[in-house]
Design an enzyme around this catalytic site. Structure first.
Site, PDB file in Angstrom:
ATOM      1  N   LYS A  42      -9.322   2.388  -2.025  1.00  0.00           N
ATOM      2  CA  LYS A  42      -9.552   1.641  -0.769  1.00  0.00           C
ATOM      3  C   LYS A  42     -10.915   1.970  -0.153  1.00  0.00           C
ATOM      4  CE  LYS A  42      -7.154   0.719   3.644  1.00  0.00           C
ATOM      5  NZ  LYS A  42      -5.913   1.033   4.401  1.00  0.00           N
TER       6      LYS A  42
ATOM      7  N   GLU B  91       0.850  -1.198   0.000  1.00  0.00           N
ATOM      8  CA  GLU B  91       0.000   0.000   0.000  1.00  0.00           C
ATOM      9  C   GLU B  91       0.890   1.254   0.000  1.00  0.00           C
ATOM     10  OE1 GLU B  91      -2.166  -0.041   3.682  1.00  0.00           O
ATOM     11  OE2 GLU B  91      -3.487   1.608   3.123  1.00  0.00           O
TER      12      GLU B  91
ATOM     13  N   CYS C  63      -5.235  -3.638   2.297  1.00  0.00           N
ATOM     14  CA  CYS C  63      -4.975  -3.702   3.737  1.00  0.00           C
ATOM     15  C   CYS C  63      -6.234  -3.887   4.574  1.00  0.00           C
ATOM     16  CB  CYS C  63      -4.168  -2.467   4.152  1.00  0.00           C
ATOM     17  SG  CYS C  63      -3.219  -2.746   5.669  1.00  0.00           S
TER      18      CYS C  63
HETATM   19  C1  ACM Z   1      -4.111  -0.387   7.066  1.00  0.00           C
HETATM   20  O1  ACM Z   1      -5.198  -0.450   6.500  1.00  0.00           O
HETATM   21  N1  ACM Z   1      -3.088   0.272   6.537  1.00  0.00           N
HETATM   22  C2  ACM Z   1      -3.900  -1.077   8.352  1.00  0.00           C
END
Ligand code: ACM
Length: 270
Positions: A109, A39, A144
């Site tokens: 995201k 990420e 993530c």
């Molecule tokens: C995350 O979503 N970077 C823990």
């Protein structure tokens, strides 16, 4: 057989060219068909404000996007990598899929984590899968913290993902319980590319925020068994061979099928 790589390293916060150079070096000689990176891998993670994120975020003409597009075409690989995306005055914590035919898709995201909520907009791309243009393999993307919401991986698997690519900056270790479950319950490979290292920032009240990223990048097979796993704190490129078509028969005995046995009329998910 499809060759799948995950990349683990320590991005330097705010130092995009250095991070791109690190990635290029780590991937020199790599011959995988699918490559997954962490990420926000070209910027680092610990933004404190929307403006900070906006200052380094990229629209379609950005340097990270250009770099990964070039690399994907040169290596004939599908590359999934997290980056800070700009759309007008909005920023997203996004992951690009750069394709060997020059194509590009961007996932934003969905489930933001912690202070990301102060810096990024909640993703609005929705989940989608990308077909490798040269191979019989479909890749779904989540980022993530999306792992904590089983609907993310389920959506991708129901769309036909063989592999879920999960660019990550994980700071807890709980994902080691949840992530293999996402593989098992959906019968898909899951490729977690985590970063390592730490970032310390001074918050508005003068206190320090220290985040340590716990590495351990891993590729799970479709039963949730690790096929390869990196150490906690070292640069690594791990490559395994996978067989995507093995994920497509969702039965696990003569009576049960993960997807056909689902009972949406009995669920309450709203
Ligand atoms: C995350 O979503 N970077 C823990």
């Amino acid at each position: 057989m499809v060759k799948l790589s995950i990349v683990q390293f320590t991005p330097s916060f705010g130092n995009k060219q250095h991070n791109i150079d690190q990635i290029e070096e780590l991937l020199s000689g790599n011959q995988a068909d699918i490559i997954v990176l962490p990420e926000l891998c070209t910027t680092g993670y610990s933004f404190l404000t929307k403006q900070e994120a906006l200052d380094v975020a990229e629209d379609a003409g950005g340097e990270s996007i250009a770099f990964f597009k070039r690399l994907a075409v040169k290596r004939k690989a599908l590359i999934v990598a997290g980056f800070a995306e700009k759309d007008g005055d909005k920023t997203y914590n996004s992951a690009l899929a750069a394709l060997p035919d020059g194509g590009l898709r961007v996932y934003r995201k969905t489930h933001l984590f912690f202070r990301e909520k102060l810096c990024f907009e909640p993703g609005n791309s929705g989940f989608f899968i990308v077909d490798h243009p040269l191979l019989d393999c479909s890749v779904g993307i989540m980022v993530c913290n999306d792992w904590r919401y089983p609907e993310s991986a389920r959506s991708l698997a129901l769309m036909g993902a063989d592999v879920i690519a999960c660019p990550s900056n994980l700071v807890s270790t709980l994902w080691g319980i949840g992530m293999p479950a996402r593989a098992l319950e959906n019968k898909v490979y899951v490729a977690v590319a985590n970063r390592c290292g730490a970032e310390t920032r001074t918050l508005e009240d003068g206190s320090l925020q220290n985040l340590t990223f716990n590495g351990g990048s891993v590729i799970y097979d479709f039963n949730g068994t690790p096929l390869a796993q990196a150490g906690k704190d070292e640069n690594s490129v791990l490559t395994v061979e996978i067989t995507p078509k093995l994920t497509r028969d969702k039965s696990f005995n003569a009576f049960n099928d993960l997807f056909k046995d689902r009972r949406p009329d009995q669920y309450s998910l709203e």
